[in-house]
Scaffold this motif. Sequence first.
Motif, PDB file in Angstrom:
ATOM      1  N   ASP A   1       1.565 -16.674   5.236  1.00 45.29           N
ATOM      2  CA  ASP A   1       0.715 -16.538   6.425  1.00 45.29           C
ATOM      3  C   ASP A   1       0.312 -15.089   6.646  1.00 45.29           C
ATOM      4  OD1 ASP A   1      -0.345 -17.480   9.138  1.00 45.29           O
ATOM      5  OD2 ASP A   1       1.116 -15.950   9.733  1.00 45.29           O
ATOM      6  N   ARG A   2       1.280 -14.180   6.483  1.00 47.75           N
ATOM      7  CA  ARG A   2       0.979 -12.766   6.701  1.00 47.75           C
ATOM      8  C   ARG A   2       0.010 -12.252   5.632  1.00 47.75           C
ATOM      9  NH1 ARG A   2       5.888  -8.929   8.729  1.00 47.75           N
ATOM     10  NH2 ARG A   2       6.129 -10.653  10.193  1.00 47.75           N
ATOM     11  N   MET A   3       0.166 -12.764   4.413  1.00 47.44           N
ATOM     12  CA  MET A   3      -0.738 -12.357   3.344  1.00 47.44           C
ATOM     13  C   MET A   3      -2.163 -12.845   3.622  1.00 47.44           C
ATOM     14  SD  MET A   3      -0.541 -13.082  -0.783  1.00 47.44           S
ATOM     15  CE  MET A   3       1.228 -12.927  -0.767  1.00 47.44           C
ATOM     16  N   ARG A   4      -2.292 -14.051   4.130  1.00 49.88           N
ATOM     17  CA  ARG A   4      -3.617 -14.572   4.459  1.00 49.88           C
ATOM     18  C   ARG A   4      -4.262 -13.746   5.576  1.00 49.88           C
ATOM     19  NH1 ARG A   4      -5.507 -19.118   2.660  1.00 49.88           N
ATOM     20  NH2 ARG A   4      -6.733 -19.434   4.548  1.00 49.88           N
ATOM     21  N   ARG A   5      -3.467 -13.399   6.581  1.00 47.11           N
ATOM     22  CA  ARG A   5      -4.001 -12.552   7.657  1.00 47.11           C
ATOM     23  C   ARG A   5      -4.421 -11.193   7.123  1.00 47.11           C
ATOM     24  NH1 ARG A   5      -0.382 -11.127  11.470  1.00 47.11           N
ATOM     25  NH2 ARG A   5       1.471 -12.200  10.721  1.00 47.11           N
ATOM     26  N   MET A   6      -3.656 -10.692   6.170  1.00 47.69           N
ATOM     27  CA  MET A   6      -3.947  -9.397   5.559  1.00 47.69           C
ATOM     28  C   MET A   6      -5.306  -9.411   4.870  1.00 47.69           C
ATOM     29  SD  MET A   6      -1.585  -7.764   2.566  1.00 47.69           S
ATOM     30  CE  MET A   6      -2.023  -8.950   1.294  1.00 47.69           C
TER      31      MET A   6
ATOM     32  N   ASP B   1      -7.721 -17.001  -0.545  1.00 52.29           N
ATOM     33  CA  ASP B   1      -6.729 -17.540  -1.476  1.00 52.29           C
ATOM     34  C   ASP B   1      -6.822 -16.853  -2.835  1.00 52.29           C
ATOM     35  OD1 ASP B   1      -5.631 -19.956   0.127  1.00 52.29           O
ATOM     36  OD2 ASP B   1      -7.799 -20.177   0.254  1.00 52.29           O
ATOM     37  N   TYR B   2      -8.047 -16.604  -3.290  1.00 49.42           N
ATOM     38  CA  TYR B   2      -8.225 -15.955  -4.593  1.00 49.42           C
ATOM     39  C   TYR B   2      -7.652 -14.535  -4.572  1.00 49.42           C
ATOM     40  CZ  TYR B   2     -11.544 -19.767  -5.368  1.00 49.42           C
ATOM     41  OH  TYR B   2     -12.144 -21.006  -5.505  1.00 49.42           O
ATOM     42  N   ALA B   3      -7.860 -13.835  -3.471  1.00 49.62           N
ATOM     43  CA  ALA B   3      -7.322 -12.471  -3.365  1.00 49.62           C
ATOM     44  C   ALA B   3      -5.794 -12.501  -3.372  1.00 49.62           C
ATOM     45  CB  ALA B   3      -7.841 -11.801  -2.092  1.00 49.62           C
ATOM     46  N   GLY B   4      -5.219 -13.467  -2.661  1.00 52.28           N
ATOM     47  CA  GLY B   4      -3.764 -13.589  -2.627  1.00 52.28           C
ATOM     48  C   GLY B   4      -3.185 -13.908  -3.991  1.00 52.28           C
ATOM     49  N   SER B   5      -3.828 -14.832  -4.706  1.00 53.77           N
ATOM     50  CA  SER B   5      -3.318 -15.186  -6.035  1.00 53.77           C
ATOM     51  C   SER B   5      -3.505 -14.038  -7.022  1.00 53.77           C
ATOM     52  CB  SER B   5      -4.008 -16.456  -6.556  1.00 53.77           C
ATOM     53  OG  SER B   5      -5.406 -16.258  -6.690  1.00 53.77           O
TER      54      SER B   5
ATOM     55  N   TYR C   1      -0.604 -10.289 -10.298  1.00 49.34           N
ATOM     56  CA  TYR C   1      -0.351  -8.945 -10.822  1.00 49.34           C
ATOM     57  C   TYR C   1       1.145  -8.617 -10.729  1.00 49.34           C
ATOM     58  CZ  TYR C   1       0.203  -3.993 -11.300  1.00 49.34           C
ATOM     59  OH  TYR C   1       0.671  -2.779 -11.711  1.00 49.34           O
ATOM     60  N   VAL C   2       1.742  -8.866  -9.562  1.00 52.52           N
ATOM     61  CA  VAL C   2       3.164  -8.547  -9.383  1.00 52.52           C
ATOM     62  C   VAL C   2       4.013  -9.324 -10.380  1.00 52.52           C
ATOM     63  CG1 VAL C   2       5.128  -8.610  -7.807  1.00 52.52           C
ATOM     64  CG2 VAL C   2       2.862  -7.990  -6.945  1.00 52.52           C
ATOM     65  N   TYR C   3       3.754 -10.648 -10.495  1.00 55.61           N
ATOM     66  CA  TYR C   3       4.538 -11.461 -11.417  1.00 55.61           C
ATOM     67  C   TYR C   3       4.315 -11.012 -12.865  1.00 55.61           C
ATOM     68  CZ  TYR C   3       4.910 -14.702  -7.425  1.00 55.61           C
ATOM     69  OH  TYR C   3       5.145 -15.267  -6.201  1.00 55.61           O
ATOM     70  N   GLY C   4       3.062 -10.736 -13.203  1.00 56.29           N
ATOM     71  CA  GLY C   4       2.738 -10.360 -14.572  1.00 56.29           C
ATOM     72  C   GLY C   4       3.384  -9.060 -15.008  1.00 56.29           C
ATOM     73  N   MET C   5       3.571  -8.137 -14.073  1.00 58.66           N
ATOM     74  CA  MET C   5       4.223  -6.879 -14.396  1.00 58.66           C
ATOM     75  C   MET C   5       5.750  -6.981 -14.318  1.00 58.66           C
ATOM     76  SD  MET C   5       2.147  -4.352 -15.208  1.00 58.66           S
ATOM     77  CE  MET C   5       2.923  -2.783 -14.745  1.00 58.66           C
ATOM     78  N   THR C   6       6.248  -7.811 -13.414  1.00 55.68           N
ATOM     79  CA  THR C   6       7.680  -7.817 -13.127  1.00 55.68           C
ATOM     80  C   THR C   6       8.469  -8.763 -14.021  1.00 55.68           C
ATOM     81  OG1 THR C   6       7.115  -7.337 -10.815  1.00 55.68           O
ATOM     82  CG2 THR C   6       9.388  -7.973 -11.278  1.00 55.68           C
TER      83      THR C   6
END
Length: 233
Positions: free
Chosen positions: A131-136, A148-152, A157-162
């Motif tokens: 929810d906070r990410m969507r508001r962001m 939704d596309y921006a959130g994914s 990116y985070v998952y792909g690097m981590t």
Amino acid sequence: MTGKQFASVWLREPRKTASPGRSREEIVQAAIELLDAEGLDGLSMRKLGAKLSAGATSIYWYVAHKDELLELVYDQVWGEMTMPEPEEAGWRDTASALAHSMRAVILRHPWSADLLGRLPALGPNAIQVADRMRRMFRLAGFKGMDVDYAGSTLTAYVYGMTIPEVAWNSAMGEHQYDPAHMQEMVTRAVKDYPDMLERIEMTAYDDPQAVREVAFDFGLVSVLDGLERRLAT
């Protein structure tokens, strides 16, 4: 023809025990401690019961099976992720804080990398982050499905690097490679590629953890720049 019914521990009311015993919170915390120590393969209802000095059957009062237990610990991981209120910090600072926190939490609980995309993120902590990410991203100016596309994009990116970093850390811990010998072998492998050879010999690589953190931040800023550029056009 009907498909399999979708089920989740979060879609039913939590059971309330009629006798004194371990709370669901205690069970989740003990499970996380086991997972941190032994990974996913080391978690079993029997081991968890022994850790809690309780029988495995008492744990089944709270969860129907191991996947439900994993749903509970998975949401606890989401609860460790921190981010400011987007309206107070602005969308870019909020996105950056979330991304760095998400990476730190996954590295702290490396077993969680194997649960991403495997279990539904329907717990209260995961939903609060979503929810906070969507508001962001709405605050940034994204609309409709672009939110939704921006959130994914950010989470991918985070998952792909981590996740590769988790795998690398696991391999290094399991095999205890000698860093000097590894550098010697890699140097031999790239001896015909001067630019790569130069990079291997850089003194910055004496601290690979610092290099990974700088690389993560470099990519994150680039992703946020790209999202901001998309808004401008």
